[in-house]
Design an enzyme around this catalytic site. Structure first.
Site, PDB file in Angstrom:
ATOM      1  N   TYR A   1      -7.492   8.085  -5.768  1.00  0.00           N
ATOM      2  CA  TYR A   1      -6.549   7.693  -4.720  1.00  0.00           C
ATOM      3  C   TYR A   1      -5.182   7.379  -5.323  1.00  0.00           C
ATOM      4  O   TYR A   1      -4.151   7.840  -4.825  1.00  0.00           O
ATOM      5  CB  TYR A   1      -7.084   6.471  -3.966  1.00  0.00           C
ATOM      6  CG  TYR A   1      -6.137   5.965  -2.904  1.00  0.00           C
ATOM      7  CD1 TYR A   1      -6.080   6.580  -1.653  1.00  0.00           C
ATOM      8  CD2 TYR A   1      -5.296   4.884  -3.152  1.00  0.00           C
ATOM      9  CE1 TYR A   1      -5.203   6.134  -0.676  1.00  0.00           C
ATOM     10  CE2 TYR A   1      -4.410   4.427  -2.174  1.00  0.00           C
ATOM     11  CZ  TYR A   1      -4.372   5.055  -0.940  1.00  0.00           C
ATOM     12  OH  TYR A   1      -3.491   4.619   0.017  1.00  0.00           O
TER      13      TYR A   1
ATOM     14  N   LEU B   1      -1.960   1.558  10.826  1.00  0.00           N
ATOM     15  CA  LEU B   1      -0.521   1.524  10.581  1.00  0.00           C
ATOM     16  C   LEU B   1       0.223   2.569  11.400  1.00  0.00           C
ATOM     17  O   LEU B   1       1.347   2.327  11.851  1.00  0.00           O
ATOM     18  CB  LEU B   1      -0.250   1.738   9.091  1.00  0.00           C
ATOM     19  CG  LEU B   1      -0.576   0.558   8.173  1.00  0.00           C
ATOM     20  CD1 LEU B   1      -0.606   1.010   6.714  1.00  0.00           C
ATOM     21  CD2 LEU B   1       0.435  -0.562   8.357  1.00  0.00           C
TER      22      LEU B   1
ATOM     23  N   LYS C   1      -1.397   9.539  -4.850  1.00  0.00           N
ATOM     24  CA  LYS C   1      -0.108   8.965  -4.475  1.00  0.00           C
ATOM     25  C   LYS C   1       0.946   9.189  -5.563  1.00  0.00           C
ATOM     26  O   LYS C   1       2.131   9.374  -5.257  1.00  0.00           O
ATOM     27  CB  LYS C   1      -0.269   7.475  -4.182  1.00  0.00           C
ATOM     28  CG  LYS C   1      -1.178   7.171  -2.992  1.00  0.00           C
ATOM     29  CD  LYS C   1      -0.637   7.763  -1.706  1.00  0.00           C
ATOM     30  CE  LYS C   1      -1.451   7.351  -0.502  1.00  0.00           C
ATOM     31  NZ  LYS C   1      -0.917   7.870   0.772  1.00  0.00           N
TER      32      LYS C   1
END
Length: 342
Positions: A211, A49, A215
């Protein structure tokens, strides 16, 4: 309205996922969008990305791009391809190891001393470890270290430069790459024990949960950071690329898991081009209305619902204290206070 002013989401995560992957439509730049003269930093810009985001920014006539990468060799290979495609642009490779506070500080000092201008910073570098891996220099688990603590350190260190090195009357732009998975967990309750060290136990480690939590912690920190930073100086937001196929994030997953993820990606995944467009949207197309916000499917959306509760607000305060204490060596509290003073 800003994310913190919106009512919490009531839709189930499967419904959110379905909307993101199959219904939401990309917000592409108008053909008149022109980044001539502007300077941008992308961490992790050599692959996936990050590389695609670099390509899209350069296609909008970005003048100077800095790929901030852990491996200079891989960075130069990516930069060589970009220079061939966009020969008029200046494309530099600067090393930064997001698992090292020293490396992050060195990178930020280089930005301060060597860049006369800085318009955009996109903090894309992140990891998703399958196994528990402690960072020797900090003793924190690596996913929390890289995705949260180190990313917040770099974000804060870049704020003064984004304010002072962008043209007068035009705020700098700081976009942190997030994930809709941040909506899944619940923020831990505040208490007498340390929040940050609670994520450092190998016995309790779950790769997926860690994970998602890494975030969510970014949501919680930005919730308060936005109170210190004026949108007139720097617009700070979080951008979710959604589930994107072909990014390499599953490279450490066992082969059977990679096969399943590849099949799932073929059925449901966004392309890398569409996923990276969310970063360009957040950092270039959105305005001050996105300051302090979580952007999902090219729209301002609420934060994780646990941030809106009285208990969640107490945890936000505790996390802020622990994080600024952890990063006190870099005088981060003084930096954010200086931003608030205007």
């Amino acid at each position: 309205m800003a994310s913190k002013d919106l009512p919490p989401l009531t839709a189930s995560f499967p419904n959110i996922f379905f909307h993101n992957q199959f219904i939401a439509k990309p917000n592409w730049p108008h053909e008149s969008t022109d980044l001539s003269g502007k300077v941008a930093i992308i961490t992790g810009g050599n692959t996936g990305l990050g590389y695609e985001c670099a390509t899209q920014l350069l296609s909008l006539h970005l003048t100077h791009l800095i790929l901030a990468v852990r491996s200079p060799t891989k960075g130069e290979a990516a930069a060589s391809q970009l220079r061939t495609a966009y020969p008029k642009a200046i494309i530099d490779v600067w090393p930064v190891d997001m698992a090292s506070y020293d490396s992050i500080q060195t990178f930020a000092k280089r930005v301060e001393s060597q860049l006369p201008r800085l318009d955009i910073a996109i903090l894309n570098a992140g990891i998703r470890n399958i196994k528990f891996i402690p960072v020797p220099s900090t003793r924190h688990e690596e996913t929390i270290q890289v995705n949260y603590l180190s990313t917040m350190l770099l974000a804060i260190l870049l704020l003064p430069g984004l304010k002072s090195k962008s043209p007068a009357g035009t705020p700098g732009r700081l976009t942190i790459v997030g994930a809709a998975l941040a909506l899944l967990p619940t923020l831990p309750s505040a208490g007498d024990t340390s929040l940050l060290t609670s994520f450092d136990s190998p016995d309790k480690y779950n790769a997926h949960e860690q994970y998602c939590m890494s975030k969510l912690l970014v949501h919680a920190f930005l919730y308060k950071l936005a109170d210190y930073v004026s949108a007139d100086d720097v617009v700070v937001n979080i951008a979710d690329p959604a589930f994107v196929k072909g990014t390499g994030i599953t490279r450490d997953v066992p082969i059977f898991g990679r096969i399943l993820m590849a099949l799932f990606g073929a059925l449901c995944g966004r392309t890398v081009r569409v996923g990276a467009s969310t970063f360009v949207d957040a950092a270039v197309l959105k305005g001050s209305e996105s300051h302090g916000c979580f952007l999902m499917s090219w729209k301002v959306e609420p934060f994780n619902s646990s941030l809106y509760t009285p208990d969640g607000k107490q945890t936000i305060e505790q996390l802020w204290r622990e994080t600024t204490d952890e990063l006190a060596f870099a005088k981060v509290q003084g930096i954010v206070e200086s931003m608030k003073r205007g």
